[in-house]
Design an enzyme around this catalytic site. Structure first.
Site, PDB file in Angstrom:
ATOM      1  N   GLU A  40       0.829  -1.218   0.000  1.00 63.08           N
ATOM      2  CA  GLU A  40       0.000   0.000   0.000  1.00 63.08           C
ATOM      3  C   GLU A  40       0.865   1.272   0.000  1.00 63.08           C
ATOM      4  O   GLU A  40       1.864   1.341   0.727  1.00 63.08           O
ATOM      5  CB  GLU A  40      -0.859  -0.016   1.272  1.00 63.08           C
ATOM      6  CG  GLU A  40      -1.803   1.163   1.426  1.00 63.08           C
ATOM      7  CD  GLU A  40      -2.448   1.214   2.824  1.00 63.08           C
ATOM      8  OE1 GLU A  40      -1.878   0.668   3.800  1.00 63.08           O
ATOM      9  OE2 GLU A  40      -3.518   1.837   2.933  1.00 63.08           O
ATOM     10  N   LYS A 111      -9.802   2.442  -1.486  1.00 61.62           N
ATOM     11  CA  LYS A 111      -9.931   1.885  -0.125  1.00 61.62           C
ATOM     12  C   LYS A 111     -11.193   2.422   0.559  1.00 61.62           C
ATOM     13  O   LYS A 111     -11.408   3.640   0.622  1.00 61.62           O
ATOM     14  CB  LYS A 111      -8.683   2.265   0.671  1.00 61.62           C
ATOM     15  CG  LYS A 111      -8.576   1.682   2.060  1.00 61.62           C
ATOM     16  CD  LYS A 111      -7.253   2.140   2.680  1.00 61.62           C
ATOM     17  CE  LYS A 111      -7.004   1.612   4.063  1.00 61.62           C
ATOM     18  NZ  LYS A 111      -5.747   2.155   4.625  1.00 61.62           N
ATOM     19  N   CYS A 146      -5.281  -2.989   3.391  1.00 60.71           N
ATOM     20  CA  CYS A 146      -4.790  -2.760   4.755  1.00 60.71           C
ATOM     21  C   CYS A 146      -5.901  -2.776   5.815  1.00 60.71           C
ATOM     22  O   CYS A 146      -6.429  -3.820   6.140  1.00 60.71           O
ATOM     23  CB  CYS A 146      -3.973  -1.457   4.777  1.00 60.71           C
ATOM     24  SG  CYS A 146      -2.865  -1.326   6.208  1.00 60.71           S
TER      25      CYS A 146
HETATM   26  O1  LIG Z   1      -5.357  -1.566  11.368  1.00 61.07           O
HETATM   27  C1  LIG Z   1      -4.154  -1.444  11.579  1.00 61.07           C
HETATM   28  O2  LIG Z   1      -3.644  -1.816  12.631  1.00 61.07           O
HETATM   29  C2  LIG Z   1      -3.270  -0.798  10.561  1.00 61.07           C
HETATM   30  C3  LIG Z   1      -4.031  -0.151   9.445  1.00 61.07           C
HETATM   31  C4  LIG Z   1      -3.171   0.749   8.631  1.00 61.07           C
HETATM   32  O3  LIG Z   1      -2.056   1.024   8.958  1.00 61.07           O
HETATM   33  C5  LIG Z   1      -3.686   1.318   7.374  1.00 61.07           C
HETATM   34  O4  LIG Z   1      -4.809   1.019   6.956  1.00 61.07           O
HETATM   35  O5  LIG Z   1      -2.934   2.073   6.744  1.00 61.07           O
END
Ligand SMILES: O=C(O)CCC(=O)C(=O)O
Length: 265
Positions: A40, A111, A146
Site C-alpha cells: 500500500e 480503499k 490494509c
Molecule cells: O489496522 C491497523 O492496525 C493498521 C491499518 C493501517 O495502517 C492502514 O490502513 O494504513
C-alpha cells in the site's frame, strides 16, 4: 500458479522516483510469476502523510505508467499496491491498481475503510464506495486494502461478488503485527478463500512496519510468510483448492441471510 509478494522497504529517505524505478525492476524480475503484488502507498512513502497531497497522481500518472510497462515486461498480472489518486473532481483517494499481463489497467479499487486511528487518512482521503472483484481467468480476485482487513463485512461482500483469491496490499505497523497475521488467516477461513497479503517493510512517517507478508490457503494454512525486512516472497498456490474446500466443507450454505435486528431485553 505462482505469486510474488514484493515486500518493499519504504523509507522517508528514498526519493519517490528512485523507489518507483526499484519497484519496477523488482516486478520485471518476476518473470516466472503469474501474479505479482506490491504493498500500500509505497509510491508516496506510506505513512508520510505530508507527502500525500504533493505525491498524488492521476490514473495515467508516472506510477501507473511504470507499473503497466513492468507488468507487460514480466508478462504477469500485477496488483501494483496503491497510490494516492488525484481525482480532478474530488478528494484524493488511496487507490489500488490492477494490471493485466498486456499492461492494461483493468481495475482500480479505492480503499473503503480509511485508517481513522490517528485521523490522518480519514481526514485527508475520500472513502471508496465500490466493492471490487475481477475475473483474472485463473481466479476471481477480491480487492481490499490494509485497514479493510479489520472489517469482515467487506470480505463477505467480496465473497458474494464471487471472490476466490483475496489480494490485500498494506502498510501495517509492527505494533500490531499479530493482528495482521491473525486477520489474514481469519479472512481466509471465513471466506474459504486464498489470501495474498503484501505489507511494507522499513520505517516510514516514523512508523515501524511489520513486514510479515503472508499467503494463506482456504483452510487457513500458511503457504508462505515473510520476515520483517524487504524481500520477495514467492508462493505456489492452486486456485482449484477454493472450490474443493467449499465443496468439502460447505459452511456458506448455512449462512443466516437477512440477520434480524438485535432485541434488547
Ligand atoms: O489496522 C491497523 O492496525 C493498521 C491499518 C493501517 O495502517 C492502514 O490502513 O494504513
Amino acid at each position: 500458479m505462482r505469486a510474488s509478494l514484493i515486500q518493499l522497504a519504504v523509507s522517508d529517505a528514498e526519493p519517490p522516483a528512485e523507489r518507483r524505478a526499484r519497484a519496477a525492476a523488482l516486478v520485471r524480475a518476476q518473470d516466472g510469476a503469474d501474479l505479482v503484488v506490491l504493498p500500500e502507498l509505497w509510491p508516496v512513502g506510506g505513512f508520510a502523510y505530508d507527502a500525500w497531497a504533493s505525491g498524488a497522481e492521476p490514473l495515467d500518472g508516472p506510477t501507473a505508467e511504470a507499473m503497466s510497462a513492468a507488468a507487460k515486461a514480466a508478462g504477469c498480472w500485477l496488483h501494483a499496491g496503491s497510490i494516492v489518486e488525484r481525482d480532478p473532481d474530488g478528494p484524493i483517494y488511496n487507490t489500488s491498481l490492477l494490471f493485466a499481463p498486456d499492461g492494461e489497467l483493468v481495475r482500480t479499487y479505492r480503499k473503503i475503510h480509511r485508517f481513522g486511528f490517528d485521523r490522518g487518512e480519514a481526514v485527508a482521503m475520500g472513502a471508496g464506495q465500490e466493492i471490487v472483484t475481477v475475473d483474472a481467468g485463473f481466479a476471481v480476485l477480491g480487492l481490499a486494502t490494509c485497514y479493510d482487513l479489520r472489517f469482515p463485512e467487506l470480505f463477505r461482500a467480496l465473497l458474494d461478488g464471487g471472490a476466490e483469491l483475496l489480494v490485500v496490499p498494506a502498510a501495517w505497523p509492527a505494533r500490531r503485527a499479530e493482528h495482521w497475521n491473525l486477520l489474514a488467516r481469519a479472512r481466509a477461513v471465513e471466506e474459504q478463500a486464498l489470501v495474498l497479503a503484501c505489507n511494507t517493510a522499513g520505517t516510514h512517517g516514523g512508523v515501524e512496519q511489520a513486514g510479515g507478508s503472508i499467503a494463506v490457503d482456504p483452510w487457513g494454512r500458511v503457504l508462505a510468510e515473510a520476515g520483517p525486512d524487504e524481500q520477495v516472497l514467492t508462493v505456489d498456490f492452486d486456485p482449484a483448492e477454493v472450490a474443493e474446500c467449499r465443496a468439502e466443507f460447505p459452511v456458506h450454505r448455512d449462512r443466516l441471510l437477512g440477520i434480524p435486528a438485535p432485541v434488547q431485553r
